[in-house]
Design a protein around this motif. Structure first.
Motif, PDB file in Angstrom:
ATOM      1  N   ASN A  10       0.816  -1.228   0.000  1.00  0.00           N
ATOM      2  CA  ASN A  10       0.000   0.000   0.000  1.00  0.00           C
ATOM      3  C   ASN A  10       0.844   1.271   0.000  1.00  0.00           C
ATOM      4  N   LYS A  11       1.884   1.285  -0.815  1.00  0.00           N
ATOM      5  CA  LYS A  11       2.744   2.466  -0.832  1.00  0.00           C
ATOM      6  C   LYS A  11       2.330   3.515  -1.864  1.00  0.00           C
ATOM      7  N   TYR A  12       1.436   3.144  -2.785  1.00  0.00           N
ATOM      8  CA  TYR A  12       0.999   4.089  -3.814  1.00  0.00           C
ATOM      9  C   TYR A  12      -0.370   4.694  -3.515  1.00  0.00           C
ATOM     10  N   GLY A  13      -1.232   3.921  -2.907  1.00  0.00           N
ATOM     11  CA  GLY A  13      -2.585   4.407  -2.641  1.00  0.00           C
ATOM     12  C   GLY A  13      -3.485   4.358  -3.854  1.00  0.00           C
ATOM     13  N   ASP A  14      -3.099   3.582  -4.878  1.00  0.00           N
ATOM     14  CA  ASP A  14      -3.928   3.446  -6.070  1.00  0.00           C
ATOM     15  C   ASP A  14      -3.746   2.044  -6.650  1.00  0.00           C
ATOM     16  N   GLN A  15      -4.116   1.874  -7.942  1.00  0.00           N
ATOM     17  CA  GLN A  15      -4.095   0.544  -8.541  1.00  0.00           C
ATOM     18  C   GLN A  15      -2.712  -0.094  -8.585  1.00  0.00           C
ATOM     19  N   ARG A  16      -1.664   0.703  -8.506  1.00  0.00           N
ATOM     20  CA  ARG A  16      -0.314   0.156  -8.572  1.00  0.00           C
ATOM     21  C   ARG A  16       0.015  -0.730  -7.379  1.00  0.00           C
ATOM     22  N   ASP A  17      -0.703  -0.536  -6.276  1.00  0.00           N
ATOM     23  CA  ASP A  17      -0.471  -1.394  -5.111  1.00  0.00           C
ATOM     24  C   ASP A  17      -0.744  -2.856  -5.421  1.00  0.00           C
ATOM     25  N   TYR A  18      -1.594  -3.097  -6.404  1.00  0.00           N
ATOM     26  CA  TYR A  18      -1.974  -4.466  -6.751  1.00  0.00           C
ATOM     27  C   TYR A  18      -0.815  -5.241  -7.366  1.00  0.00           C
ATOM     28  N   ILE A  19       0.144  -4.529  -7.943  1.00  0.00           N
ATOM     29  CA  ILE A  19       1.235  -5.206  -8.644  1.00  0.00           C
ATOM     30  C   ILE A  19       2.612  -4.835  -8.113  1.00  0.00           C
ATOM     31  N   SER A  20       2.689  -4.100  -7.018  1.00  0.00           N
ATOM     32  CA  SER A  20       3.996  -3.677  -6.498  1.00  0.00           C
ATOM     33  C   SER A  20       4.657  -4.801  -5.694  1.00  0.00           C
ATOM     34  N   GLN A  21       5.974  -4.814  -5.726  1.00  0.00           N
ATOM     35  CA  GLN A  21       6.734  -5.875  -5.078  1.00  0.00           C
ATOM     36  C   GLN A  21       6.648  -5.776  -3.567  1.00  0.00           C
ATOM     37  N   SER A  22       6.634  -6.925  -2.924  1.00  0.00           N
ATOM     38  CA  SER A  22       6.588  -6.942  -1.460  1.00  0.00           C
ATOM     39  C   SER A  22       7.939  -6.525  -0.893  1.00  0.00           C
ATOM     40  N   ALA A  23       7.928  -6.088   0.358  1.00  0.00           N
ATOM     41  CA  ALA A  23       9.137  -5.576   0.993  1.00  0.00           C
ATOM     42  C   ALA A  23      10.140  -6.677   1.305  1.00  0.00           C
ATOM     43  N   THR A  24       9.672  -7.913   1.421  1.00  0.00           N
ATOM     44  CA  THR A  24      10.543  -9.026   1.761  1.00  0.00           C
ATOM     45  C   THR A  24      10.300 -10.201   0.830  1.00  0.00           C
ATOM     46  N   ARG A  25      11.279 -11.057   0.702  1.00  0.00           N
ATOM     47  CA  ARG A  25      11.132 -12.259  -0.118  1.00  0.00           C
ATOM     48  C   ARG A  25      10.869 -13.487   0.744  1.00  0.00           C
ATOM     49  N   GLN A  26      10.649 -13.255   2.019  1.00  0.00           N
ATOM     50  CA  GLN A  26      10.406 -14.348   2.952  1.00  0.00           C
ATOM     51  C   GLN A  26       8.911 -14.488   3.246  1.00  0.00           C
ATOM     52  N   VAL A  27       8.475 -15.706   3.455  1.00  0.00           N
ATOM     53  CA  VAL A  27       7.095 -15.943   3.869  1.00  0.00           C
ATOM     54  C   VAL A  27       6.914 -15.459   5.309  1.00  0.00           C
ATOM     55  N   GLU A  28       5.845 -14.728   5.547  1.00  0.00           N
ATOM     56  CA  GLU A  28       5.550 -14.238   6.897  1.00  0.00           C
ATOM     57  C   GLU A  28       4.398 -15.052   7.479  1.00  0.00           C
ATOM     58  N   ILE A  29       4.591 -15.554   8.682  1.00  0.00           N
ATOM     59  CA  ILE A  29       3.552 -16.328   9.363  1.00  0.00           C
ATOM     60  C   ILE A  29       3.191 -15.618  10.660  1.00  0.00           C
ATOM     61  N   GLU A  30       1.917 -15.330  10.804  1.00  0.00           N
ATOM     62  CA  GLU A  30       1.430 -14.593  11.984  1.00  0.00           C
ATOM     63  C   GLU A  30       0.281 -15.368  12.625  1.00  0.00           C
ATOM     64  N   LYS A  31       0.457 -15.740  13.876  1.00  0.00           N
ATOM     65  CA  LYS A  31      -0.599 -16.434  14.613  1.00  0.00           C
ATOM     66  C   LYS A  31      -1.243 -15.462  15.583  1.00  0.00           C
ATOM     67  N   THR A  32      -2.572 -15.406  15.535  1.00  0.00           N
ATOM     68  CA  THR A  32      -3.309 -14.471  16.370  1.00  0.00           C
ATOM     69  C   THR A  32      -4.452 -15.197  17.066  1.00  0.00           C
ATOM     70  N   GLU A  33      -5.216 -14.449  17.815  1.00  0.00           N
ATOM     71  CA  GLU A  33      -6.369 -15.034  18.499  1.00  0.00           C
ATOM     72  C   GLU A  33      -7.442 -15.507  17.515  1.00  0.00           C
ATOM     73  N   TYR A  34      -7.385 -14.994  16.282  1.00  0.00           N
ATOM     74  CA  TYR A  34      -8.408 -15.345  15.292  1.00  0.00           C
ATOM     75  C   TYR A  34      -8.020 -16.569  14.468  1.00  0.00           C
ATOM     76  N   GLY A  35      -6.738 -16.797  14.291  1.00  0.00           N
ATOM     77  CA  GLY A  35      -6.275 -17.896  13.461  1.00  0.00           C
ATOM     78  C   GLY A  35      -4.844 -17.661  13.022  1.00  0.00           C
ATOM     79  N   THR A  36      -4.494 -18.139  11.836  1.00  0.00           N
ATOM     80  CA  THR A  36      -3.129 -18.022  11.321  1.00  0.00           C
ATOM     81  C   THR A  36      -3.141 -17.327   9.968  1.00  0.00           C
ATOM     82  N   LEU A  37      -2.235 -16.372   9.798  1.00  0.00           N
ATOM     83  CA  LEU A  37      -2.049 -15.685   8.524  1.00  0.00           C
ATOM     84  C   LEU A  37      -0.711 -16.106   7.938  1.00  0.00           C
ATOM     85  N   ILE A  38      -0.732 -16.587   6.712  1.00  0.00           N
ATOM     86  CA  ILE A  38       0.489 -16.941   5.997  1.00  0.00           C
ATOM     87  C   ILE A  38       0.569 -16.027   4.783  1.00  0.00           C
ATOM     88  N   LYS A  39       1.541 -15.116   4.803  1.00  0.00           N
ATOM     89  CA  LYS A  39       1.643 -14.091   3.767  1.00  0.00           C
ATOM     90  C   LYS A  39       2.847 -14.382   2.881  1.00  0.00           C
TER      91      LYS A  39
END
Length: 441
Positions: free
Chosen positions: A45-74
């Motif tokens: 979300n660094k552009y605030g427009d349609q370009r966010d849909y195709i912009s490169q992620s900040a990291t090349r690593q998979v991010e795993i986040e466990k919360t009270e709701y479940g698990t997010l694998i990004k």
């Protein structure tokens, strides 16, 4: 507690109406006995427009986040060559070359694990190789996620559900090219053949997609809705002297945009003593709008405020600080926007329902078969059912309504809403029935 693997491309923090649906599953399904594991991609979300849909992620690593709701694998995201050219040189350079590359990836991704979205498939496959889940749920579009879920279902002997936010092969732009139309229909049928169930947003979409899926496949309607926790605790009010009109979201070719802008311009010129503010939030046509207003709607130049896409909670604040909410007629489609508008409890202006220009735009540009339009004016039906606004017939009708509301604001310092019975459209109520449906699978 059953475990459900959700494959969702659009997902917060990406600002997208489509992302709110799987996000609501993530936040609420645990309350109904399902532990969600979401496979999505990293968003910047660094552009605030349609370009966010195709912009490169900040990291090349998979991010795993466990919360009270479940698990997010990004998963990380790397744009393809076509997208990198667009990001670097803009939309007016290398157009034919970029479109050719996009077409290649659009087709090849259904056959091979290639393209920018493949990381979701690879990570879901990796997760399922080590973890047992009770159900796979894929939401589209992008509809290649259905192909991924179909393959994973076969490989790991797990039931899967296809969630259609919109129709797939039946979209008019996909039908405009005969080869693409045939291929999309083939890919859809191939992917859906082993789906254990289908979920979609309205009876109309159910009717449209039913033509290309096995008749035995059960379909559940889970309407979109609004996030009650965002709206219920807010007591924001719009200004008492300036009439604020807000439109949020994308503009489509069948929307009578120029007609509405011309009408607003006329209203301002004929009521020069009135104070008015118009917010256009997250439109996909900002540069075109700026040019059109500058050339044809001079009175609007000083009152129109263009704003970037914003998270749902921030958008709620904007809606609550508005007097009137502008909604374009999407005919047989209901969409997501209308529910947030209803939750804000500000009068909705649906433009237009009895206008020759709007009918011509629908016939020429509407994304789906509109032959049953008269039976499927879903937005008008919902607005009238909840008394949450006005189905505006045409430009003259819009002028009358604006004058009426301006007089009400001048007299009372506010514009009253008389909406009712909207609570049933909260997302939590929709998920309650959705969870019961999942229990039957």
């Amino acid at each position: 507690m059953k475990k459900i693997l959700i494959i969702a491309y659009d997902f917060p923090p990406y600002v997208s109406a489509g992302g709110l649906r799987p996000y609501s599953w993530y936040l609420n399904l645990k309350k109904f006995g399902y532990e969600p594991v979401v496979i999505t991609r990293q968003w910047e979300n660094k552009y605030g427009d349609q370009r966010d849909y195709i912009s490169q992620s900040a990291t090349r690593q998979v991010e795993i986040e466990k919360t009270e709701y479940g698990t997010l694998i990004k998963t990380p995201y790397k744009p393809n060559l076509s997208q990198r050219l667009l990001l670097k040189y803009g939309e007016n350079r290398f157009v034919i070359f970029r479109k050719s590359l996009t077409l290649f990836f659009e087709l090849a991704q259904y056959i091979l694990p290639i393209g920018p979205k493949k990381q979701l498939y690879l990570e879901a496959k990796k997760y399922l190789s080590k973890n047992k889940v009770d159900l796979i749920l894929a939401t589209g579009e992008p509809f290649v996620l259905f192909m991924y879920a179909s393959k994973l279902s076969k490989k790991y002997n797990t039931k899967w559900v296809a969630d259609y936010r919109d129709p797939w092969s039946q979209a008019a732009w996909r039908k405009s090219n005969f080869l693409m139309a045939r291929l999309n229909k083939y890919f859809e049928h191939k992917a859906i053949t082993n789906a254990h169930a289908i979920c979609t947003v309205s009876p109309y979409v159910e009717t449209v997609i039913r033509s290309n899926i096995p008749n035995k496949t059960p379909i559940h309607i889970q309407s979109n809705g609004y996030d009650s926790e965002i709206f219920d605790q807010k007591e924001l009010e719009p200004p008492s002297e300036t009439m604020v009109i807000t439109f949020a979201g994308s503009v489509y070719p069948w929307h009578p945009l120029k007609n509405v802008l011309n009408t607003l311009d006329r209203f301002i010129r004929e009521n020069s003593s009135s104070s008015i503010e118009i917010n256009l939030i997250g439109t996909n046509k900002e540069s075109e709008l700026v040019k059109y207003i500058s050339a044809h709607c001079k009175a609007l130049e000083q009152v129109v405020k263009h704003q970037s896409r914003m998270p749902n909670a921030e958008l709620a604040n904007k809606l609550l600080r508005s007097h009137l909410l502008l909604l374009f007629n999407d005919h047989a489609l209901l969409g997501t926007k209308i529910f947030n508008y209803m939750a804000a409890k500000r009068p909705i202006l649906l433009c237009y329902t009895n206008c020759s220009e709007t009918n011509e735009l629908r016939e020429k540009n509407f994304a789906y078969d509109s032959s049953d339009f008269d039976k499927n004016s879903l937005q008008k039906e919902l607005i009238e059912k909840t008394n949450s606004g006005i189905a505006v017939g045409n430009s003259e009708h819009l002028l009358e309504i604006l004058k009426k509301y301006q007089a009400e604001l001048a007299l009372t310092g506010k514009i009253a809403s008389k909406s009712h019975s909207i609570e049933q459209y909260s997302r939590i109520n929709q998920i309650t029935t959705f969870a019961k449906f999942l229990d039957t699978l």
